[in-house]
Structure formats: C-alpha cells, structure tokens
Design a protein around this motif. Structure first.
Motif, short mmCIF file in Angstrom:
data_model
loop_
_atom_site.label_atom_id
_atom_site.label_comp_id
_atom_site.label_asym_id
_atom_site.label_seq_id
_atom_site.Cartn_x
_atom_site.Cartn_y
_atom_site.Cartn_z
N SER A 62 1.11 -1.46 0.24
CA SER A 62 -0.40 0.20 -0.20
C SER A 62 0.64 1.82 -0.05
CB SER A 62 -0.74 -0.02 0.81
OG SER A 62 -0.07 0.30 2.08
N TYR A 63 0.00 2.41 -0.44
CA TYR A 63 1.37 3.82 -0.38
C TYR A 63 1.63 3.78 0.70
CZ TYR A 63 -0.91 4.57 -4.55
OH TYR A 63 -1.05 4.46 -5.90
N GLY A 64 0.60 3.58 1.80
CA GLY A 64 1.06 3.43 3.66
C GLY A 64 2.38 2.96 4.04
N ARG A 65 2.42 2.00 3.20
CA ARG A 65 3.49 0.69 3.28
C ARG A 65 4.96 1.18 2.34
NH1 ARG A 65 3.95 -4.59 5.81
NH2 ARG A 65 2.02 -3.69 6.04
N GLN A 66 4.44 1.81 1.33
CA GLN A 66 6.03 1.97 0.71
C GLN A 66 5.81 3.16 1.41
OE1 GLN A 66 4.95 3.00 -3.08
NE2 GLN A 66 3.35 1.79 -3.14
N LEU A 67 5.55 3.97 2.14
CA LEU A 67 6.07 5.17 2.84
C LEU A 67 6.61 5.09 4.25
CD1 LEU A 67 3.37 8.35 2.02
CD2 LEU A 67 5.48 8.30 1.03
N GLY A 68 6.04 3.71 4.44
CA GLY A 68 7.26 3.64 5.88
C GLY A 68 8.14 3.01 5.52
N VAL A 69 8.19 3.01 4.46
CA VAL A 69 9.86 1.47 4.25
C VAL A 69 11.01 2.53 3.58
CG1 VAL A 69 11.35 0.48 3.04
CG2 VAL A 69 9.02 -0.33 3.35
N LEU A 70 10.57 3.23 3.30
CA LEU A 70 11.04 5.03 2.83
C LEU A 70 11.34 5.52 3.77
CD1 LEU A 70 9.37 5.85 -0.41
CD2 LEU A 70 11.33 5.00 -0.64
N THR A 71 10.56 6.06 4.89
CA THR A 71 10.87 7.06 5.89
C THR A 71 12.17 6.17 6.81
OG1 THR A 71 8.40 8.04 6.51
CG2 THR A 71 9.77 7.43 8.56
N GLU A 72 12.09 4.96 6.82
CA GLU A 72 12.44 3.56 8.06
C GLU A 72 13.74 4.09 7.33
OE1 GLU A 72 11.26 -0.13 8.70
OE2 GLU A 72 9.79 0.85 9.50
N ALA A 73 14.72 3.78 5.93
CA ALA A 73 15.68 3.53 4.62
C ALA A 73 16.36 5.04 5.24
CB ALA A 73 15.43 3.49 3.23
N LEU A 74 15.12 6.50 4.91
CA LEU A 74 15.88 7.47 4.75
C LEU A 74 16.40 8.38 6.75
CD1 LEU A 74 16.15 10.49 3.26
CD2 LEU A 74 14.20 10.83 4.15
N LEU A 75 15.44 7.55 7.63
CA LEU A 75 16.59 7.40 8.80
C LEU A 75 17.37 6.84 9.45
CD1 LEU A 75 12.90 8.07 10.51
CD2 LEU A 75 13.93 9.90 10.46
N ALA A 76 17.24 6.23 8.53
CA ALA A 76 18.71 4.13 9.43
C ALA A 76 19.65 5.55 8.30
CB ALA A 76 18.14 3.61 8.30
N VAL A 77 19.79 6.45 6.81
CA VAL A 77 20.65 7.16 6.25
C VAL A 77 21.22 7.83 6.78
CG1 VAL A 77 20.93 8.12 4.26
CG2 VAL A 77 20.63 5.77 4.03
N ALA A 78 19.92 9.12 8.36
CA ALA A 78 20.54 10.02 8.19
C ALA A 78 21.11 10.62 10.32
CB ALA A 78 18.57 11.02 8.48
N GLY A 79 20.28 8.72 9.87
CA GLY A 79 21.73 8.33 11.30
C GLY A 79 21.15 9.31 12.43
N ASP A 80 21.80 10.25 13.35
CA ASP A 80 21.36 11.00 14.50
C ASP A 80 21.95 12.16 13.95
OD1 ASP A 80 22.17 8.69 16.26
OD2 ASP A 80 23.88 9.10 16.91
N SER A 81 21.58 12.90 12.65
CA SER A 81 21.27 14.64 12.74
C SER A 81 20.68 14.86 12.87
CB SER A 81 21.15 14.26 10.67
OG SER A 81 20.51 15.50 10.17
#
Length: 145
Positions: A62-81
C-alpha cells in the motif's frame, strides 16, 4: 408503467435516455479510490498507467507501507542528524506509530470474544477446541486442523 407516464413533462428526458427508473440500468459501480469523485482525502494523479498503480498497491504494498519503508530507510541514512527536516520526519513517524497503536487490536480480547461466540453458537466445537488447547504443550506451535 414508464416513469414518464407518472410525470409527462419528463418524457423528453426519458426518451433521450437521460432518465432511468430504479433498477432499469446498470447496477454495478466501481467505488475504488481511483474513480470515487466524492473522496476529498484521495487525490491520485498518476504519471503512469493506473492499472499498474492499482496492481502495485493491491499486490505489493500500500502507499502507507511504501512510505513507511522509505521513512525507515531515510532515517537510517540520516543517523543522528539534528536537521530540522529529519526531526520533522521522526516526529511524523512517531505520530503515525501512535495512530497505528491506537487502532491496534488486542489479540487476547479478540480471542475471548471469538471463544465466547463459539461457546454460544457451537458448544461441541468449543469443547473440542478447549480440550485441544488444554492438551497442547505451550512451547509447541499450534497444530493446524
């Protein structure tokens, strides 16, 4: 009796096919968000093929699941920013998780309701299930029927 006979002034509309009596035409309706014009929450503008979009949403994520995966990935890359955009994304993710928690079902309550219903509607099946659950080792996975 045709509807125009009850209201003769409607004859031109009826004759042109613009007026239909109840159950006189198609009774199927597509109510998917892709065609629902009365849904103010959903505005879908596809650059691609709507059939592909529909299949992706129904078969992949779903769109929500897609956005959730993207959010998790982006926050993982952002680290402690401590960037304001990252802080807003973290806050948004926390808000989404709070809404999901608010709507989460309680499995124990659901099981109790199901067992009470089974007891009322099929006491014999309830007794068999209760016996089977009582006899099983709690460390073993449940046996499929």
């Amino acid at each position: 009796m045709p509807p125009w006979m009850l209201a003769p002034w409607l004859f031109p509309l009826w004759a042109a096919g613009a007026l239909r009596a109840p159950l006189s035409g198609d009774v199927t309706q597509d109510i998917s968000p892709f065609t629902n014009l009365f849904s103010p929450q959903v505005a879908l503008n596809f650059a691609g093929d709507p059939r592909i979009e529909r299949d992706v949403v129904s078969e992949v994520a779903s769109y929500g699941r897609q956005l959730g995966v993207l959010t998790e990935a982006l926050l993982a890359v952002a680290g402690d920013s401590d960037d304001p955009a990252v802080r807003r994304l973290r806050a948004m993710q926390a808000d989404v998780e709070a809404v999901k928690a608010r709507h989460a079902s309680d499995p124990r309550a659901a099981a109790e309701q199901a067992m009470a219903r089974l007891r009322r509607e099929d006491p014999a099946a309830f007794a068999v299930l209760l016996e089977r659950l009582s006899a099983e080792d709690p460390d073993e996975p449940p046996v499929s029927p």
